[in-house]
Design an enzyme around this catalytic site. Structure first.
Site, short mmCIF file in Angstrom:
data_model
loop_
_atom_site.label_atom_id
_atom_site.label_comp_id
_atom_site.label_asym_id
_atom_site.label_seq_id
_atom_site.Cartn_x
_atom_site.Cartn_y
_atom_site.Cartn_z
N ASP A 34 -5.88 -2.23 -12.30
CA ASP A 34 -5.37 -2.50 -13.64
C ASP A 34 -6.33 -3.40 -14.38
OD1 ASP A 34 -2.97 -1.21 -13.21
OD2 ASP A 34 -2.04 -2.98 -12.31
N ILE B 70 -10.59 -0.10 34.74
CA ILE B 70 -9.65 0.05 33.62
C ILE B 70 -10.06 -0.82 32.43
CG2 ILE B 70 -7.25 -0.21 32.89
CD1 ILE B 70 -6.48 0.15 35.78
N ASP C 213 1.93 -2.57 -10.40
CA ASP C 213 3.01 -3.55 -10.43
C ASP C 213 4.37 -2.95 -10.78
OD1 ASP C 213 2.45 -3.00 -13.05
OD2 ASP C 213 1.69 -4.99 -13.55
MG MG Z 1 0.94 -3.54 -17.76
#
Ligand code: MG
Ligand code: ADP
Length: 854
Positions: free
Chosen positions: A320, A276, A590
């Site tokens: 971003d 096993i 965000d």
């Molecule tokens: Mg912004």
């Protein structure tokens, strides 16, 4: 407790003191709802009792008892305790790692205490706290709104009504009313601020809130099975079935050929224990949980364990610009007004007269105690260059705000002065938007456009400023209805994070694309992309995006790496297009509007510093420092975790072959039995910690970030790897079997042969651990790579082997005969021989030069 940036526009409000809050917290308890039952140590132990390994040990013990072998039975009982101990220890460690993560990534609240705004964990909010609410926040407790602007709250959680309700401030309200209905001053724990902002005083916390009363808990992502774990569970089940079958075959075969049922059952149980691969699910749970814990030390919090697997397979980082690639530490560095420029330097002490009006209106179009980094920068310059002039309007009051929208990237503030019959309106925003508001003709637009282009080309964020007047009375619904005059331009400098160029380079070497998605102006985006080292030949703007069909976009995103003037709801299209091209997309976000894209990306990462609660809830990870290089580090860790899982799995496959083989062969071929349950248990005691501790702690390979990402759908247990590790195991089996069969020919007794073969097996087992630490570097090369756990496990194994061989009582239970020095030497040589070929293979592959690792 982290201090929120900047003061809020809350003037006189002091809130509770730290001491008051602490007292209340002690008296009234945490602001949380009773969570699901926590697992206790006893609970974990009870679960361990259901493990197959435990059951097999117990069954073997029972057999020993029935044949009157009390010593052996006791021995197994001892092992049972140790096995449970190890399981409980491991599970506890996992539980603790997960708990720590949960409390780190739990909701937060912005409260005012001692007159200062502070971000604290939502569970520490107490009655009487003044909380600040903004778009995208979850209301932390039931509260009465003291003041607010445009505050809209989604209360569907409590009322089932999906239309957001408007809130108005309430004076001196004693008790909280029922949820539902517009224009009331109450906000409720767990509901979502969808627009506007406000401050509210907490009246009820924890189970005394509305949501607490109905006993409904917020949906937190619970422990869910990763695809990897499911893959592994399938595998373990298959092995378990095969093990059962083989076990029955052995019992029957043994009993028929040797006519002893007891020993037959024992041999069968031994084989089942050997077969096993119960370590595999353990490895996955532990590696993912501890991996998440490791990442938390480098500012990345894991909210969903399953995403760690995807992290290692990421092909595109869609990030971003502001705050992630740049520091979001804006300084106002250049002004343009009426045909002339002014650069603001360190040494600037005063502002030439023509620019006064520009700065004055910039101020009027900002919050008086700003949050926004641009507005803070404006405020800084005002304080530095304008404090002694008449352009400050302390006695003016604000009448209305027009917010920034996706249609118009500009905002306006309407002001009223005590001695003037007209409202004064100040607007600032994206230059195009301001030009539009000023109804400029084409010629002027293109003249100013060239100036904007020049400033943006230096990487500055350019903002236009305008002013208007309006007779007192009813205000129009739209900013377009004012008659604006253009005043000038502001250029903000936002420095690139110093670590970014290096991190981008690392991405490129690792076969990752970096895509920048920003709301900023194209020329600004391009300049920052260049500084960061992001390949940027083409740019798609939000406007251009609207023009493209989905298919065209799919084609274009193959080569375009910079998207500018994009509004959040367009991000989803970009992410979808990338995914359709087969990319594994990691995305940062965000805002409230980022949530759909964050959810849709393979890996959503919410910004911890600026991120709203909604963005956090939609994400798999939360980035505490908003830094791009932390994301790259997380990808790196993800790859390391996958590598280590592979190494551990390779080892598990390899080691089970000789153990199972030496349980099976003697039965089938009529040799004396070599392995009994105690031997298997002994081996398990080495194998378990090796899998869970040693390989987990293994440092990353040199080439983790020098090779292309692993395919998301590529199985961890790929055929080639499994075949190679089974081959490792077969070689060890061959050598152990040879030692076992040759020894009697050289005059050793059965028990001496067992001791020889077992010692060889234990040493070869260590050899397998060492060789599987890396499939690219040899054991000798790996000597310098520290792994403390490995050292301890190795020493422990040798120590206990010594005990089993030379403590007479133990030797008799293990059925070992005495070993001499020469015998030991044979074992060492044999075990080294068993892994030598694999070491040689590493060198051959490298000399062949086709691949970095086998
Ligand atoms: Mg912004
Ligand atoms: P980014 O993607 O760089 O974070 P945003 O989406 O925050 O950009 O902003 C997009 C654009 O909206 C900015 O380039 C600017 O023109 C305008 N803008 C954003 N915030 C403000 C503000 N507080 N005042 C005026 N204009 C703003």
């Amino acid at each position: 407790m982290e201090k929120a940036e900047g003061a809020l526009d809350v003037g006189h409000i002091k809130g509770l003191t730290k001491e008051e809050a602490a007292l209340r917290l002690a008296a009234e308890g945490y602001n949380e709802l009773p969570a699901g039952k926590k697992r206790t140590i006893l609970g974990i132990a009870m679960e361990a009792l259901k493990e197959p390994m435990f059951l097999l040990l117990m069954a073997s013990g029972a057999i020993y008892l029935t044949i009157g072998d009390v010593e052996d039975a006791l021995m197994l009982l001892g092992f049972v305790f140790v096995v449970i101990g190890i399981t409980v220890y491991q599970e506890e460690k996992v539980e603790r790692a997960l708990d720590a993560l949960k409390s780190l990534s739990s909701p937060r609240a912005l409260v005012i205490r001692d007159g200062e705004a502070r971000r604290i964990p939502g569970r520490e909010v107490v009655r009487g706290d003044v909380v600040v609410l903004a778009e995208g926040d979850r209301v932390p407790a039931d509260a009465v709104v003291l003041s607010c602007r445009n505050l809209l709250v989604d209360e569907s959680l409590l009322t089932g009504e999906s239309v957001p309700v408007r809130k108005l401030p309430g004076e001196k309200v004693a008790a909280i009313g029922r949820p539902g209905g517009d224009d009331l001053p109450f906000v409720y724990s767990g509901t979502l601020v969808v627009q506007g902002h406000g401050i509210a005083e907490v009246k009820e916390t924890g189970v005394r809130t509305e949501i607490g009363k109905i006993g409904k808990a917020l949906q937190a992502p619970g422990p869910e099975k990763t695809p990897l774990q499911r893959e592994a569970e399938g595998l373990v089940k298959a092995f378990a079935v095969a093990g059962m079958a083989a076990c029955i075959v052995v019992i029957v075969a043994y009993s028929l050929t040797r006519g002893n049922w007891h020993s037959g059952v024992l041999a069968g149980l031994t084989l089942a224990m050997a077969l096993i691969p119960e370590e595999i699910p353990v490895v996955l749970t532990i590696f993912l949980a501890l991996g998440a814990w490791r990442m938390s030390k480098r500012s990345v919090l894991t909210r969903r364990l399953r995403s760690i697997q995807a992290l290692g397979s990421t092909t595109v980082l869609a990030v971003d610009k502001t705050g992630t690639l740049t520091l979001s530490r804006m300084t106002l560095s250049e002004l343009y007004s009426h045909g002339s420029f002014f650069r603001i330097g360190e040494e600037s002490r005063s502002l030439p007269e023509p620019f006064h009006e520009l700065l004055e209106y910039s101020m009027l179009a900002s919050q008086s105690s700003p949050f926004d980094p641009m507005e803070k920068a404006i405020n800084d310059v005002r304080r530095k260059l304008l404090s002694s002039t008449e352009h400050l309007h302390d006695d003016w009051s604000i009448v209305q705000e027009y917010a920034l929208s996706r249609k118009l990237l500009a905002l306006s503030h309407v002001w009223q002065s005590p001695d003037d019959g007209e409202y004064v309106i100040a607007a600032k925003g994206a230059p195009e938007a301001i030009f539009d508001l000023c109804h400029m003709d084409e010629e002027e637009k293109s003249r100013l456009g060239a100036i904007v282009e020049r400033m943006a080309g230096e990487g500055l964020r350019v903002i236009g400023v305008a002013r208007a007047k309006y007779k007192k009375g009813g205000l129009p619904p739209d900013q377009h209805d004012f008659k604006y005059d253009f005043i000038g331009l502001l250029g903000f400098f936002d420095p690139l994070r110093p670590t970014v160029p290096e991190a981008v380079k690392e991405c490129y070497e690792a076969g990752l694309r970096v895509v920048m998605i920003t709301g900023d102006y194209p020329a600004t985006a391009q300049s920052i992309a260049r500084q960061a080292g992001i390949a940027c030949n083409e740019i798609i703007t939000g406007h251009g995006l609207e023009m493209l069909s989905d298919d065209e976009l799919k084609e274009r995103v193959k080569s375009v790496n910079v998207f500018a003037r994009v509004v959040p709801d367009q991000k989803l299209r970009i992410i979808k297009a990338l995914k359709e091209n087969g990319e594994v997309v990691l995305m940062t976000g965000d805002g409230v509007n980022d949530a759909p894209a964050l959810k849709n990306a393979d890996i959503g990462i919410a910004m911890g510093v600026r991120g709203t609660e909604v963005a956090r809830e939609a994400s798999s990870f939360v980035l505490l420092d908003d830094d791009f290089s932390s994301i790259v580090h997380a990808v790196r860790t993800g790859r390391r975790i996958l590598d280590n899982i592979k190494k551990a799995v390779a080892y598990i496959f390899a080691i089970h072959v000789p153990i199972a083989g030496m349980s099976l062969l003697p039965v089938l071929l009529g040799w004396p039995i070599m392995l009994f349950p105690a031997h298997i248990a002994f081996l398990e005691l080495i194998i378990d910690p090796v899998c869970s501790v040693v390989f987990e702690a293994e440092p990353e390979e040199k080439d983790v970030m020098k090779r292309p990402p692993r395919k998301l759908d590529e199985p961890i247990f790929d055929k080639r790897m499994v075949a190679l590790s089974v081959l490792q195991g077969l070689v060890v089996l061959g050598i152990v079997a040879t030692v076992y069969r040759l020894a009697p020919l050289l005059g050793e007794s059965d028990s001496q042969a067992r001791a020889l073969a077992f010692t060889t097996l234990v040493l070869a087992n260590l050899g397998l651990v060492f060789t599987n630490r890396s499939w690219s570097r040899t054991i000798v090369e790996m000597v310098g790579v520290r792994n403390e756990a490995l050292l301890w496990v190795t020493l422990g194994a040798l120590f206990f082997l010594g005990f089993a061989l030379y403590v007479p009582f133990l030797a008799s239970i293990f059925k070992f005969g005495p070993l001499h020095f020469v015998d030991l030497f044979v074992c060492v040589v044999a075990s080294i021989a068993s892994i030598l070929w694999f070491e040689a293979l590493k060198l051959i592959v490298r000399i062949g030069g086709h691949r970095a690792s086998i």
